[in-house]
Write a protein that holds these residues in place. Sequence first.
Motif, PDB file in Angstrom:
ATOM      1  N   PRO A 191      61.210   1.681 -23.756  1.00 36.64           N
ATOM      2  CA  PRO A 191      61.479   0.926 -22.536  1.00 36.64           C
ATOM      3  C   PRO A 191      61.017   1.661 -21.291  1.00 36.64           C
ATOM      4  O   PRO A 191      61.819   2.143 -20.499  1.00 36.64           O
ATOM      5  CB  PRO A 191      63.002   0.756 -22.562  1.00 36.64           C
ATOM      6  N   VAL A 193      57.255   1.824 -18.543  1.00 36.18           N
ATOM      7  CA  VAL A 193      55.897   1.374 -18.258  1.00 36.18           C
ATOM      8  C   VAL A 193      54.944   2.536 -18.461  1.00 36.18           C
ATOM      9  O   VAL A 193      55.065   3.566 -17.796  1.00 36.18           O
ATOM     10  CB  VAL A 193      55.770   0.842 -16.815  1.00 36.18           C
ATOM     11  N   LYS A 204      53.562  -4.243 -24.829  1.00 32.77           N
ATOM     12  CA  LYS A 204      54.897  -3.687 -24.921  1.00 32.77           C
ATOM     13  C   LYS A 204      55.839  -4.687 -25.580  1.00 32.77           C
ATOM     14  O   LYS A 204      55.689  -5.901 -25.439  1.00 32.77           O
ATOM     15  CB  LYS A 204      55.416  -3.325 -23.528  1.00 32.77           C
ATOM     16  N   ASP A 206      59.901  -4.994 -25.615  1.00 28.55           N
ATOM     17  CA  ASP A 206      61.169  -4.431 -25.165  1.00 28.55           C
ATOM     18  C   ASP A 206      62.294  -5.347 -25.618  1.00 28.55           C
ATOM     19  O   ASP A 206      62.462  -6.457 -25.126  1.00 28.55           O
ATOM     20  CB  ASP A 206      61.185  -4.289 -23.648  1.00 28.55           C
ATOM     21  N   SER A 208      65.559  -5.223 -25.353  1.00 32.62           N
ATOM     22  CA  SER A 208      66.653  -5.597 -24.458  1.00 32.62           C
ATOM     23  C   SER A 208      66.167  -6.535 -23.352  1.00 32.62           C
ATOM     24  O   SER A 208      66.941  -7.323 -22.816  1.00 32.62           O
ATOM     25  CB  SER A 208      67.300  -4.353 -23.855  1.00 32.62           C
ATOM     26  N   ILE A 209      64.886  -6.470 -23.019  1.00 27.51           N
ATOM     27  CA  ILE A 209      64.371  -7.408 -22.015  1.00 27.51           C
ATOM     28  C   ILE A 209      64.450  -8.838 -22.531  1.00 27.51           C
ATOM     29  O   ILE A 209      64.820  -9.756 -21.806  1.00 27.51           O
ATOM     30  CB  ILE A 209      62.924  -7.037 -21.608  1.00 27.51           C
ATOM     31  N   GLN A 212      67.860 -10.013 -22.162  1.00 25.33           N
ATOM     32  CA  GLN A 212      68.206 -10.257 -20.764  1.00 25.33           C
ATOM     33  C   GLN A 212      67.677 -11.594 -20.279  1.00 25.33           C
ATOM     34  O   GLN A 212      68.325 -12.285 -19.499  1.00 25.33           O
ATOM     35  CB  GLN A 212      67.683  -9.116 -19.884  1.00 25.33           C
ATOM     36  N   ILE A 213      66.477 -11.940 -20.741  1.00 23.14           N
ATOM     37  CA  ILE A 213      65.917 -13.238 -20.364  1.00 23.14           C
ATOM     38  C   ILE A 213      66.791 -14.358 -20.925  1.00 23.14           C
ATOM     39  O   ILE A 213      67.081 -15.342 -20.234  1.00 23.14           O
ATOM     40  CB  ILE A 213      64.461 -13.351 -20.866  1.00 23.14           C
TER      41      ILE A 213
ATOM     42  N   PRO B  28      64.040  -8.085 -15.511  1.00 22.01           N
ATOM     43  CA  PRO B  28      64.567  -6.959 -16.283  1.00 22.01           C
ATOM     44  C   PRO B  28      63.721  -5.692 -16.141  1.00 22.01           C
ATOM     45  O   PRO B  28      64.260  -4.579 -16.210  1.00 22.01           O
ATOM     46  CB  PRO B  28      64.520  -7.474 -17.729  1.00 22.01           C
ATOM     47  N   VAL B  29      62.431  -5.857 -15.926  1.00 22.65           N
ATOM     48  CA  VAL B  29      61.570  -4.685 -15.720  1.00 22.65           C
ATOM     49  C   VAL B  29      61.926  -4.003 -14.406  1.00 22.65           C
ATOM     50  O   VAL B  29      62.010  -2.775 -14.333  1.00 22.65           O
ATOM     51  CB  VAL B  29      60.081  -5.097 -15.728  1.00 22.65           C
ATOM     52  N   ARG B  32      65.176  -2.135 -14.793  1.00 17.98           N
ATOM     53  CA  ARG B  32      64.976  -0.877 -15.503  1.00 17.98           C
ATOM     54  C   ARG B  32      64.406   0.177 -14.566  1.00 17.98           C
ATOM     55  O   ARG B  32      64.867   1.334 -14.538  1.00 17.98           O
ATOM     56  CB  ARG B  32      64.019  -1.129 -16.672  1.00 17.98           C
ATOM     57  N   ALA B  53      56.444   1.709 -10.145  1.00 16.90           N
ATOM     58  CA  ALA B  53      57.367   2.055 -11.224  1.00 16.90           C
ATOM     59  C   ALA B  53      57.484   0.925 -12.251  1.00 16.90           C
ATOM     60  O   ALA B  53      57.734   1.163 -13.433  1.00 16.90           O
ATOM     61  CB  ALA B  53      58.750   2.385 -10.652  1.00 16.90           C
ATOM     62  N   ALA B  54      57.302  -0.318 -11.776  1.00 12.57           N
ATOM     63  CA  ALA B  54      57.434  -1.456 -12.681  1.00 12.57           C
ATOM     64  C   ALA B  54      56.088  -1.895 -13.249  1.00 12.57           C
ATOM     65  O   ALA B  54      56.030  -2.777 -14.109  1.00 12.57           O
ATOM     66  CB  ALA B  54      58.098  -2.627 -11.953  1.00 12.57           C
TER      67      ALA B  54
END
Lengths: 232, 232
Positions: A191, A193, A204, A206, A208-209, A212-213, B28-29, B32, B53-54
Amino acid sequence: MEKTRAVTARNSPDAARDIPEATVARLPVYLRALTTLSDQGTTTCSSEELAVAAGVNSAKLRKDLSYLGSYGTRGVGYDVEYLRYQIAREIGVTQDWPVVIVGIGNLGQALANYSGFRSRGFRVVALLDADPARRAEAVAGLEVRPFADLEQIVHDHGVAIGVIATPAVAAQDVADRMVACGITSILNFAPIVLSVPDLVDVRKVDLSIELQILAYHEQRKMQGAVTEEVTA
Amino acid sequence: MEKTRAVTARNSPDAARDIPEATVARLPVYLRALTTLSDQGTTTCSSEELAVAAGVNSAKLRKDLSYLGSYGTRGVGYDVEYLRYQIAREIGVTQDWPVVIVGIGNLGQALANYSGFRSRGFRVVALLDADPARRAEAVAGLEVRPFADLEQIVHDHGVAIGVIATPAVAAQDVADRMVACGITSILNFAPIVLSVPDLVDVRKVDLSIELQILAYHEQRKMQGAVTEEVTA
DNA sequence: TCCGTTTTGTTCTCCCGTTCACAAACTCCT
DNA sequence: AGGAGTTTGTGAACGGGAGAACAAAACGGA
């Protein structure tokens, strides 16, 4: 380069036409659906049938397939085996792709044991982990080797695709080392970038993403229910 | 419903504005990235910093955040903690979401042990498997229970989200049972297209599809190299 | 207080992807 | 052979998202 592509783009069967990214992402779904149909003994199918099996609109399916060429017959449909081969060839899974997995924790072990890779043209050639404790026992019939062996393995097997299943803190380092060894495609489960050179592809996943969606939409369903009660 | 939304859409802070799906997938990104920044002790950040960062464009980031409201300060940037909370609230992860996992094979075990769920507002309340042999030992501190217990568990814990990690052949049955029990969001790891009622959300994660997409691009890189050699 | 600097929020334009709708093409039946 | 029926392949319209560009707003220093 530009000229070459322009000349060969339309007619040549092995030309590198530029297929839209959205279409590329659906081709494996079609391939899977065709394999299922084939296993069921179906020899021919219409765009409508295949679209249902793949969970998409039939017009979209036809347009997607049209990027590959004219592999159907009007008034009849598509030959399942033929189309399956054409898609497999376009994706590139008629050949075998050697893959290395780095990070043999719970997820890495699950990936190493996943039979869906092998059956779809991917062969896990090595498992790597920085932790010596993890190397005690074999996983999926392969020994777990030290991370330092990466370059040797990539070189020996001609590996182009790497899978990262390490914790987030280690992932960027692993990616850097992969790139340095010549790997040009990375599937990242960590998790974070990753930053890599432009010519390296990263996809990628992820976990948990995704949840979350779902949570977002779930929350809206509930808010909607409350609003309806209030306004009713 | 329509009217209610129209009235509350713009101003009310807890109004259910309709956020574009592409934005929802990125929230969610951002969350994070903000958590990482927060852990590093950063209290304030600009859209540019957060965008880096994202891994996205800063204009896109600002537009995404503007759907939630005006949480930044011009000339200054965003308060990391404040923005983090707002995004978490919008997604719905300030509350705890109970989750059931069905299919405790390699992947199911990995998911059960994945700490990223718990830390992001998801709590695995039960593990289910149809195979009695799998129920011999506990996984991630939870006993593996028979699939028939699904309804009881969903009812007791108010579960709205289910995870399917079974083989493809079992997945549709599991989905049907989940829907029948009242689950309205499904995360599907089985390589099959699930058919569910419209009001049920399904997100799929197919590991081999991701690799196939990478393979496609990898193949094109190689073709490109060959073409260049030929034309050179 | 006023001006320059910084950064957000938003508008505008462009492009990609989706979907509709239909002509072209093929089969089958008479 | 010809017409009815079916299904593909594609042109065209449409919608949504991405990115550039800028006005509005906040801050800081003089």
